[in-house]
Motif scaffolding. Structure first.
Motif, PDB file in Angstrom:
ATOM      1  N   LEU A 148      30.397  45.216  34.233  1.00 56.27           N
ATOM      2  CA  LEU A 148      31.143  44.166  33.576  1.00 56.27           C
ATOM      3  C   LEU A 148      31.210  42.910  34.413  1.00 56.27           C
ATOM      4  CD1 LEU A 148      34.090  46.335  32.256  1.00 56.27           C
ATOM      5  CD2 LEU A 148      31.935  45.814  31.151  1.00 56.27           C
ATOM      6  N   GLU A 177      36.276  39.480  32.371  1.00 53.70           N
ATOM      7  CA  GLU A 177      37.177  40.504  31.862  1.00 53.70           C
ATOM      8  C   GLU A 177      38.485  39.849  31.439  1.00 53.70           C
ATOM      9  OE1 GLU A 177      37.536  43.743  34.546  1.00 53.70           O
ATOM     10  OE2 GLU A 177      35.388  44.063  34.658  1.00 53.70           O
ATOM     11  N   SER A 210      33.737  47.300  26.383  1.00 53.30           N
ATOM     12  CA  SER A 210      32.618  46.820  27.203  1.00 53.30           C
ATOM     13  C   SER A 210      32.099  45.479  26.712  1.00 53.30           C
ATOM     14  CB  SER A 210      31.491  47.848  27.204  1.00 53.30           C
ATOM     15  OG  SER A 210      30.339  47.330  27.816  1.00 53.30           O
ATOM     16  N   THR A 229      34.830  42.663  27.187  1.00 52.54           N
ATOM     17  CA  THR A 229      35.057  42.194  28.543  1.00 52.54           C
ATOM     18  C   THR A 229      33.869  41.413  29.068  1.00 52.54           C
ATOM     19  OG1 THR A 229      34.290  44.320  29.401  1.00 52.54           O
ATOM     20  CG2 THR A 229      36.655  44.046  29.153  1.00 52.54           C
ATOM     21  N   LYS A 271      43.237  53.168  34.384  1.00 55.95           N
ATOM     22  CA  LYS A 271      42.382  52.275  33.607  1.00 55.95           C
ATOM     23  C   LYS A 271      42.689  50.859  34.057  1.00 55.95           C
ATOM     24  CE  LYS A 271      41.804  55.280  29.601  1.00 55.95           C
ATOM     25  NZ  LYS A 271      41.965  55.414  28.141  1.00 55.95           N
ATOM     26  N   ARG A 310      39.377  46.019  42.284  1.00 53.47           N
ATOM     27  CA  ARG A 310      39.255  45.536  40.914  1.00 53.47           C
ATOM     28  C   ARG A 310      40.366  44.561  40.535  1.00 53.47           C
ATOM     29  NH1 ARG A 310      34.723  45.768  38.180  1.00 53.47           N
ATOM     30  NH2 ARG A 310      35.704  46.289  36.220  1.00 53.47           N
ATOM     31  N   GLY A 365      29.086  50.902  41.326  1.00 56.35           N
ATOM     32  CA  GLY A 365      29.712  51.598  40.203  1.00 56.35           C
ATOM     33  C   GLY A 365      28.912  52.792  39.747  1.00 56.35           C
ATOM     34  N   ARG A 420      35.757  52.252  36.338  1.00 56.39           N
ATOM     35  CA  ARG A 420      35.441  50.859  36.650  1.00 56.39           C
ATOM     36  C   ARG A 420      35.551  50.555  38.143  1.00 56.39           C
ATOM     37  NH1 ARG A 420      35.667  47.698  31.882  1.00 56.39           N
ATOM     38  NH2 ARG A 420      36.563  48.805  30.128  1.00 56.39           N
TER      39      ARG A 420
END
Length: 576
Positions: free
Chosen positions: A155, A158, A204, A207, A322, A384, A430, A436
């Motif tokens: 990604l 986001e 997906s 983002t 998440k 993240r 990743g 993620r």
């Protein structure tokens, strides 16, 4: 007021993943209810296929006539890469203008008239047909029983809004079934496992702000082995009217045929909200089964039609949370994006060369010091939070994290591992499809390759062996074959590079290990990069002898001809 715009952009071919085309921003002064979709970069990549713009702005291999294409980025030069595979152009299945408030386009791609019209006249809807599974593949166990899901590609932007989508999903389900009953068809039922696959893909594409199909989605284990048809439809809107997603599909011949396919008896839906131009993103997967799979429900959250599915076994790939970071402005950050090149000089200073365009970089800027004792430095967004961090493997045996700050600089280091890390060869990226957070692959001297879970700022200890018999002096984690999964490039002492392909689980694929490069005996650093040649492009930078750093593009799923990145690089080690 004009009706809110629904944009749909789906697959080019029935058996491969689609080209990623980012929705363009609203032109200045345009009403918020409508929008056009333009391609803003010379190269856009996702999954196993790519779309490339030639100098005139045309696309290859195939694009629906409704897509408006802007000129390539200023200063972009064609890369010395192999030509992409050709594909049969999809038929134009744009819905009538009365269904969306915008008229379909019939002008030629890349023409001055078309480009001008995209900003000076009524915005157009971009449309390519929905993705159907080839029936012959549904009957083949070899293609319907994979051991791993097809994941979302890595990604970039986001901006998901974490509002409940339960009402929107129920609306889509109800409207589809009302339409089927009105046309003399049976209702479709609902399956949470299928819906999980749909939701993952909706998140997906939302983002990443691209509209594309998941390649071979019917082979995902969460599709539950359909044997009587499979399909996927996608739509987006500038408001949150979920019912109008269904209305758009009804107004498009190809999408309408999928809503009314009598073979389908189960569906799953994913709805995502964003805070950008397009506020709602919808994905629906349809499947036909001779026998309804266990866990099938009469409606979302409704009564079941079979036994409950057992929960999947826990895995080190399971995400602890998440985590959806914000989209940050990194202009003032030490590391400004995924294409930046970071190095350590002979004085132990950390330098960053910010990406300024396709294969071009700014002058080096000192962003840290005291790295003279580093064995390897890795650039990643470890926590993240949207800012890039520095993960350092020290010759003394420790592993530390310098968390990046969006406004510039780094926080004080945090020790993630104490002792013994200097004996391992590492790669960071990743690896896990359903997580993620970045993870670490570590190779020991006995040829055992381990996956270490990301514990945030906690101690890293949990690991699982994912391969044996791997002997390499250097590792790099990158999606080599452009299938959406991270792979491992293992550089051996003789300068050959073996490929270990991943598929998003705690294992590598059980297959022969091809040699994908030779003559790399002088390579001392391999840095995976994104967005060097265009949005979502993938490649690697190599630090080589003779004061040379090369960029090798991987957009087409194999190494293209290299190009040199201007130095000087004397006395500098490349971060990974």
């Amino acid at each position: 007021m004009a009706p809110s715009f629904i944009g749909v952009l789906c697959a080019l071919a029935l058996v491969s993943s689609s080209d990623a085309v980012p929705p363009g921003p609203l032109p200045f002064g345009q009403a918020s209810g409508t929008a056009s979709i333009t391609l803003q970069t010379p190269l856009v990549r996702s999954g196993g296929t790519s779309t490339q713009a030639d100098p005139a702005g045309r696309l290859t291999p195939a694009v629906d006539p409704d897509i408006r294409v802007a000129s390539p980025l200023t200063g972009a030069s064609p890369a010395p890469e192999p030509a992409p595979p050709t594909a049969t152009p999809a038929p134009d299945l744009a819905p009538p203008s009365s269904g969306t408030g915008v008229a379909p386009s019939t002008e030629t791609l890349g023409s001055p008239e078309a480009t001008a019209a995209s900003t000076e006249s009524t915005p157009q809807t971009a449309s390519i047909p929905p993705l159907w599974a080839p029936d012959q593949e549904l009957g083949s166990p070899s293609t319907t029983q994979l051991a791993a899901p097809q994941p979302a590609p890595a990604l970039s932007a986001e901006a998901l809004v974490p509002d409940s989508n339960a009402s929107a999903i129920l609306t889509v389900f109800t409207k589809i079934n009302e339409y089927r009953v009105a046309n003399g068809l049976n209702k479709v039922k609902y399956h949470p496992t299928v819906a999980g696959m749909s939701q993952e893909w909706s998140d997906s594409i939302a983002t990443r702000e691209v509209i594309e199909h998941r390649a071979s989605f019917w082979t995902d284990p969460r599709a539950l082995n359909p044997n009587n048809g499979a399909g996927e439809v996608i739509a987006i809107r500038t408001d949150r009217d979920a019912a109008q997603l269904v209305e758009w599909w009804k107004g498009s011949p190809g999408h309408n045929a999928m809503l009314l396919d009598p073979r389908f008896n189960v569906m799953g839906a994913g709805i995502s909200y964003t805070n950008s131009t397009y506020q709602i993103w919808g994905v629906v997967n349809f499947f036909g089964y001779t026998t309804l799979p266990a866990g099938t429900l009469d409606s979302p959250g409704g009564a079941g039609s079979g036994g409950a599915l057992p929960p999947p076994p826990p895995s080190l790939c399971d995400a602890p949370v998440k985590h959806m970071p914000p989209t940050l402005n990194l202009a003032a950050a030490a590391i400004t994006g995924p294409a930046d090149l970071v190095s350590v000089d002979s004085a132990g200073q950390l330098l960053n060369r910010a990406s300024t365009g396709p294969r071009t970089y700014a002058a080096p800027k000192v962003i840290g010091s005291g790295f003279g004792g580093a064995k390897e430095v890795f650039v990643t967004d470890w926590d993240r939070d949207g800012a890039y961090d520095v993960l350092t493997q020290w010759t003394g045996g420790n592993l530390t994290l310098h968390r990046g700050i969006a406004s510039g600089g780094f926080q004080a280091p945090i020790t993630l591992g104490t002792g013994g890390w200097n004996t391992l060869t590492l790669a960071v990226g990743g690896w896990c499809a359903n997580n993620r957070m970045p993870q670490i692959l570590a190779l020991d001297s006995a040829g055992n390759l381990f996956l270490y879970a990301n514990k945030g700022t906690g101690d890293i200890a949990d690991r699982v062996a994912i391969a044996t018999g791997v002997y390499a002096s250097r590792l790099s984690m990158v999606d080599y074959d452009a299938d959406g999964f991270q792979d491992v490039l293992a550089l051996k002492a003789d300068g050959t590079v073996q490929l270990y392909r991943g598929w998003g689980t705690t294992a590598v694929r059980a297959e022969a290990r091809p040699t994908v490069a030779t003559g790399w005996t002088d390579v001392t650093g391999i840095r995976p990069l994104r967005n060097v040649t265009g949005l979502n492009s993938t490649g690697i930078a190599l630090r080589r002898a003779n004061d040379t750093v090369q960029y090798w593009d991987l957009t087409w799923g194999s190494l293209a001809s290299p190009s040199n990145i201007a130095g000087p690089w004397t006395g500098q080690r490349l971060a990974q």
